[in-house]
Scaffold this active site. Structure first.
Site, PDB file in Angstrom:
ATOM      1  N   HIS A 131      -3.614  10.304  -2.443  1.00  0.00           N
ATOM      2  CA  HIS A 131      -2.609   9.795  -3.405  1.00  0.00           C
ATOM      3  C   HIS A 131      -1.316   9.553  -2.608  1.00  0.00           C
ATOM      4  O   HIS A 131      -1.315   8.778  -1.654  1.00  0.00           O
ATOM      5  CB  HIS A 131      -2.480  10.821  -4.531  1.00  0.00           C
ATOM      6  CG  HIS A 131      -1.683  10.406  -5.736  1.00  0.00           C
ATOM      7  ND1 HIS A 131      -1.207   9.140  -5.935  1.00  0.00           N
ATOM      8  CD2 HIS A 131      -1.284  11.127  -6.832  1.00  0.00           C
ATOM      9  CE1 HIS A 131      -0.557   9.092  -7.092  1.00  0.00           C
ATOM     10  NE2 HIS A 131      -0.574  10.286  -7.660  1.00  0.00           N
ATOM     11  N   HIS A 155      -8.090   1.050  -3.504  1.00  0.00           N
ATOM     12  CA  HIS A 155      -7.445   1.533  -4.714  1.00  0.00           C
ATOM     13  C   HIS A 155      -8.469   1.603  -5.835  1.00  0.00           C
ATOM     14  O   HIS A 155      -9.314   0.724  -5.953  1.00  0.00           O
ATOM     15  CB  HIS A 155      -6.295   0.611  -5.133  1.00  0.00           C
ATOM     16  CG  HIS A 155      -5.323   1.284  -6.034  1.00  0.00           C
ATOM     17  ND1 HIS A 155      -5.570   1.459  -7.376  1.00  0.00           N
ATOM     18  CD2 HIS A 155      -4.126   1.871  -5.775  1.00  0.00           C
ATOM     19  CE1 HIS A 155      -4.555   2.116  -7.902  1.00  0.00           C
ATOM     20  NE2 HIS A 155      -3.668   2.385  -6.963  1.00  0.00           N
ATOM     21  N   ASP A 188       1.090   2.117  -0.436  1.00  0.00           N
ATOM     22  CA  ASP A 188       1.528   2.976   0.667  1.00  0.00           C
ATOM     23  C   ASP A 188       1.569   2.259   2.008  1.00  0.00           C
ATOM     24  O   ASP A 188       2.223   2.740   2.932  1.00  0.00           O
ATOM     25  CB  ASP A 188       0.603   4.196   0.780  1.00  0.00           C
ATOM     26  CG  ASP A 188       0.715   5.068  -0.447  1.00  0.00           C
ATOM     27  OD1 ASP A 188       1.857   5.411  -0.790  1.00  0.00           O
ATOM     28  OD2 ASP A 188      -0.312   5.364  -1.070  1.00  0.00           O
TER      29      ASP A 188
END
Ligand code: COA
Length: 386
Positions: A227, A266, A323
């Site tokens: 995460h 994802h 990210d």
């Protein structure tokens, strides 16, 4: 468990609708993410983190008066109790900023005047305090563990949360473009529907526990490398690769060893790039050009090309997620890698608070069942006979 329940089981709750919400919509097929109906692509162009936080929490875009009152409240809340500063100074410097943050947010509840109230008014006030205090805690600990004196937050009404955080790290005013890019990063990380940490926050809130407890649980969930922890791992990967010449060899080896590449893949954006990554790619590119430091963007681009290609060959497509380009962006902004995930938390604080308020407003205990795989009906054996 009945036969029907067994058939409904989805590993990792993949694709399961686990609740109702009016806060955030992810349209993975159309690469579109919206907060309260507004496309994030528009929010990064026209809004600010403060206005976006209001939108998430209150459910609508504020009027000029509402926004200035909200900003004023956020600025007035830019302080932490001196006892918290004393505790921060006692945290062993080897403690990661994310572990420190989880502990300090939990401790902060003991100084919050409304800790035990879950009314909408108390929750709104607590959301303001948490959003305002998070950057102070992160910046103060960063400085303390580098043997530097924490810098007091600015109370100047023109100093945005983004600008004030960058200022509190170094004591110097960041340039206008750096402030803008950092504000965009905060907007893009502010919410993402029922992601793992937000869901965790809602599970805690659904027991009618308080906002600080729910946020503390969420921080624990965000920390993991699957995460929020991924942005730090992306930067560590970029630093190890370090040169365009090393990209192919390094990434091919990771694929051959079956390793996951941080910043890719994802659960929701299965067949396309995360729309936040598309925006952050531009931020990283432009920031690199302006700062005459394009190395990290170039390595990121080269990694992205080979990862996408290798994954397509495997018929398991993956694309950059939020990210991936945030790592090179933060690095070029001069931010320490260990602060990347706490910055994610500082921004997601707005989303967590909005979800906790929504959960408390229409609560039902969240309590799923498990698909039991263990033994049944065993006879208890006395310890001497085992
Ligand atoms: N690198 C290499 N392969 C990846 C990958 C990555 N980053 N992400 C997914 N895959 C592969 C998996 O190995 C799997 O292939 P397999 O069936 O041959 O084992 C397939 O794609 C499906 O991945 P899976 O992990 O089952 O998907 P998920 O929905 O459970 O997980 C993530 C989603 C985000 C946890 C996963 O993509 C990941 O671990 N990414 C890296 C960490 C990261 O960037 N997290 C931040 C998310 S915003």
């Amino acid at each position: 468990m009945t036969q029907a329940q067994t058939e409904e089981f989805k590993a990792g709750l993949d694709g399961v609708i686990a609740g109702e919400s009016k806060i955030c919509l992810i349209d993975g097929d159309n690469r579109r993410l919206s907060y309260r109906g507004y496309n994030v692509a528009d929010l990064v162009k026209y809004s600010s983190f403060e206005e976006t936080a209001y939108l998430l929490i209150k459910g609508y875009l504020p009027t000029p008066d509402e926004l200035s009152a909200f900003k004023k409240a956020l600025i007035e809340a830019r302080q932490i109790p001196t006892q918290i500063l004393d505790i921060l100074a006692l945290v062993p410097v080897k403690t990661s900023p994310m572990d420190m943050f989880r502990t300090i947010i939990s401790t902060l509840s003991q100084y919050d005047p409304e800790v035990d109230s879950n009314t909408p008014e108390a929750n709104f006030n607590k959301a303001i305090r948490l959003i305002a205090q998070a950057p102070i805690i992160i910046a103060a600990y960063h400085r303390l563990r580098h043997k530097l004196k924490p810098i007091e937050a600015k109370k100047d009404p023109s100093s945005s949360l983004a600008a004030n955080f960058l200022y509190m790290l170094t004591g110097e005013e960041a340039d206008e473009y750096a402030q803008k890019v950092f504000d965009i990063c905060l907007i893009l990380h502010a919410d993402h529907c029922f992601n793992a940490s937000t869901f965790t926050a809602r599970v805690t809130a659904a027991t009618l526990s308080d906002m600080h407890s729910a946020v503390t649980s969420a921080i624990g969930a965000l920390k993991g490398p699957l995460h929020g922890g991924a942005n730090q791992e992306v930067m560590e990967l970029l630093l190890k690769v370090n040169s365009l010449d090393n990209v192919d060899g390094y990434i091919n080896k990771m694929f051959e060893e079956g390793k996951k590449i941080p910043g890719f893949g994802h659960r929701v954006y299965r067949n396309c790039e995360d729309p936040r990554a598309t925006i952050l790619r531009e931020c990283s590119r432009e920031l690199g050009i302006r700062n005459k430091n394009t190395k990290w963007f170039e390595i990121s681009e080269a990694i992205s090309q080979i990862v996408v290609k290798r994954a397509e060959e495997k018929k398991k497509p993956i694309y950059p997620n939020v990210d991936f380009y945030s790592a090179s962006t933060y690095h070029v902004l001069g931010i320490d890698t260990q602060l990347f995930t706490p910055i994610f938390a500082m921004s997601r604080m707005a989303g967590w608070c909005a979800h906790i308020i929504e959960q408390h407003a229409n609560n039902r205990l969240i309590r799923p069942q498990a698909h039991y795989l263990g033994e049944k009906d065993l006879n208890y054996l006395e310890i001497s006979k085992r």
